[in-house]
Scaffold this active site. Structure first.
Site, PDB file in Angstrom:
ATOM      1  N   LYS A 183      42.022  32.805  -3.622  1.00  0.00           N
ATOM      2  CA  LYS A 183      43.201  33.107  -4.443  1.00  0.00           C
ATOM      3  C   LYS A 183      44.495  32.826  -3.663  1.00  0.00           C
ATOM      4  O   LYS A 183      44.445  32.402  -2.523  1.00  0.00           O
ATOM      5  CB  LYS A 183      43.137  34.550  -4.947  1.00  0.00           C
ATOM      6  CG  LYS A 183      41.837  34.900  -5.676  1.00  0.00           C
ATOM      7  CD  LYS A 183      41.664  34.154  -7.001  1.00  0.00           C
ATOM      8  CE  LYS A 183      40.256  34.186  -7.550  1.00  0.00           C
ATOM      9  NZ  LYS A 183      39.825  35.408  -8.193  1.00  0.00           N
TER      10      LYS A 183
HETATM   11  C1  LIG Z   1      38.678  36.039  -9.021  1.00  0.00           C
HETATM   12  C2  LIG Z   1      38.873  36.543 -10.391  1.00  0.00           C
HETATM   13  C3  LIG Z   1      38.507  37.838 -10.776  1.00  0.00           C
HETATM   14  C4  LIG Z   1      37.706  38.764  -9.893  1.00  0.00           C
HETATM   15  O1  LIG Z   1      38.258  38.968  -8.653  1.00  0.00           O
HETATM   16  P1  LIG Z   1      37.310  39.402  -7.414  1.00  0.00           P
HETATM   17  O2  LIG Z   1      38.313  39.784  -6.388  1.00  0.00           O
HETATM   18  O3  LIG Z   1      36.514  38.198  -7.040  1.00  0.00           O
HETATM   19  O4  LIG Z   1      36.473  40.540  -7.872  1.00  0.00           O
HETATM   20  C5  LIG Z   1      38.804  38.267 -12.052  1.00  0.00           C
HETATM   21  N1  LIG Z   1      39.429  37.459 -12.918  1.00  0.00           N
HETATM   22  C6  LIG Z   1      39.775  36.194 -12.601  1.00  0.00           C
HETATM   23  C7  LIG Z   1      40.482  35.366 -13.606  1.00  0.00           C
HETATM   24  C8  LIG Z   1      39.489  35.693 -11.331  1.00  0.00           C
HETATM   25  O5  LIG Z   1      39.811  34.428 -11.038  1.00  0.00           O
END
Ligand SMILES: *Cc1c(COP(=O)(O)O)cnc(C)c1O
Length: 377
Positions: A183
């Site tokens: 991210k």
């Molecule tokens: C990555 C992601 C999540 C979940 O996040 P984690 O930290 O991996 O649990 C939820 N929604 C979206 C759109 C994502 O890209």
């Protein structure tokens, strides 16, 4: 010799991040300490609303829905073009999930499709800032108001972005972030929930802190002694420890440089790929300034699988984001059928994410572009 594998996303941890984590490891608080408060305070500055840190983006969504008391009888309207957690965290609480189709340009939840699914039982409309492009909050909020629902914005892709000049985090009733390594910034694992509604955020914090009341003046039993604490509701331990908060906090100082570099790479992709046949490039609406997480192209002519395989064979870590959520067996088995959201399914059939991350070099990007050109000829 083969070129090294180029991932589609990657963290960028610098010496200053490592030093920040080391300082915590040498200190008194590994968890529930000052780095938690510090990260929450800095997140509020970036997001424009108070924050609660949690252990992942999935935890953020579960705590958001759980804090709202979502359960059987409640309905959630969300997008199929997302990671499953946006929907599954609500379904796990017993809420009924309805999938609204997406807008063809942004791949974000389509307000018209949401409108058609509203009911008196709709408790939440949950959009996702797909690829980093904020949802159309000003179209969605009045729809929520019609039935007394709240707008949840899954901003796992978009921290640091703006909509009509307002930061992501200040647009919806509740916004969730993920700090997973791919991210826009990372704490290893981690996430946060932000909300401008103090009462709502208080419930979310309690859900994510094992149901414990934060304020002793609210205890039902006031005379038990100084050790007394109270759990008026059930909750889960979704704490993000100081070790990871320190990493997140250090990364947050670098967020604007990450967002800038990602934007440069996106602009460069647009330049370099503009004339490639059979490829549609992502679009941006005029009112947003995205924090780009994905560079999502559409491969036309039924060639997505071929291009995916050829790129992977060349060591380039393309991805597909996302499989329509209700295609997963866990939703399929509860009666959700293919064909439900045709725009999303068409988008999925063509979608390919090209590598995009702040530490990516122009040479990395040239390699992606040259390989793609060769394949699509
Ligand atoms: C990555 C992601 C999540 C979940 O996040 P984690 O930290 O991996 O649990 C939820 N929604 C979206 C759109 C994502 O890209």
């Amino acid at each position: 010799m083969n070129a090294p594998f180029l991932p589609y996303g990657r963290h960028w941890v610098a010496d200053e991040d490592i030093n920040a984590v080391n300082d915590v490891l040498r200190g008194d608080w590994l968890t529930t300490g000052p780095a938690v408060d510090a990260l929450e305070a800095e997140l509020e500055k970036v997001a424009g609303a108070p924050a609660v840190t949690v252990s992942s983006g999935t935890a953020a969504l579960h705590a958001a829905y759980g804090g709202l008391g979502l359960g059987p009888g409640d309905e959630v309207i969300t997008t199929p073009m997302t990671f499953i957690a946006t929907a599954s965290a609500a379904a796990m609480l017993g809420a009924k999930v309805h999938f609204a189709d997406i807008s063809e340009d942004t791949a974000n939840i389509d307000p018209g499709a949401v409108d058609a699914l509203l009911s008196p039982r709709t408790a939440v409309v949950a959009g996702v800032d797909y690829a980093g492009h904020p949802i159309d909050a000003d179209a969605l909020l009045p729809l929520c108001d019609k039935v007394g629902a709240l707008l949840v914005e899954d901003a796992a892709h978009s921290i640091g972005g703006t909509y009509k000049g307002r930061p992501v985090g200040s647009l919806a009733d509740i916004t969730t972030f993920s700090f997973f390594p791919t991210k826009n910034l990372t704490s290893g694992e981690g996430g946060a929930v932000v909300s401008p509604h103090a009462d709502v955020l208080k419930e979310i914090r309690r859900f994510a802190r094992i149901g414990r009341l934060a304020d002793a003046s609210e205890h039902r039993h006031q005379d038990e002694g100084p050790w007394w604490y109270e759990m008026p509701t059930f909750g889960i331990n979704y704490r993000l420890p100081d070790i990871l908060c320190a990493l997140g906090l250090s990364q947050l100082q670098r967020l604007s440089s990450f967002v800038t570099r990602r934007s440069e790479l996106v602009a460069r992709y647009h330049e370099l790929l503009a004339d490639v046949p059979g490829l549609r490039l992502p679009t941006q609406r005029p009112e947003v300034d995205p924090a780009w997480h994905l560079f999502s192209v559409r491969v036309q002519g039924g060639r997505r699988k071929e291009v995916f395989e050829a790129m992977r064979a060349a060591g380039i870590g393309v991805q597909v984001n996302y499989i329509p959520v209700y295609w997963h067996p866990v939703f399929e088995d509860s009666g959700y059928q293919r064909g439900l959201c045709p725009v999303a399914e068409q988008y999925y059939a063509e979608q390919l994410s090209l590598p995009l991350f702040a530490a990516m070099t122009n040479a990395d990007q040239d390699r992606v572009v040259e390989t793609l050109r060769k394949i699509l000829g």
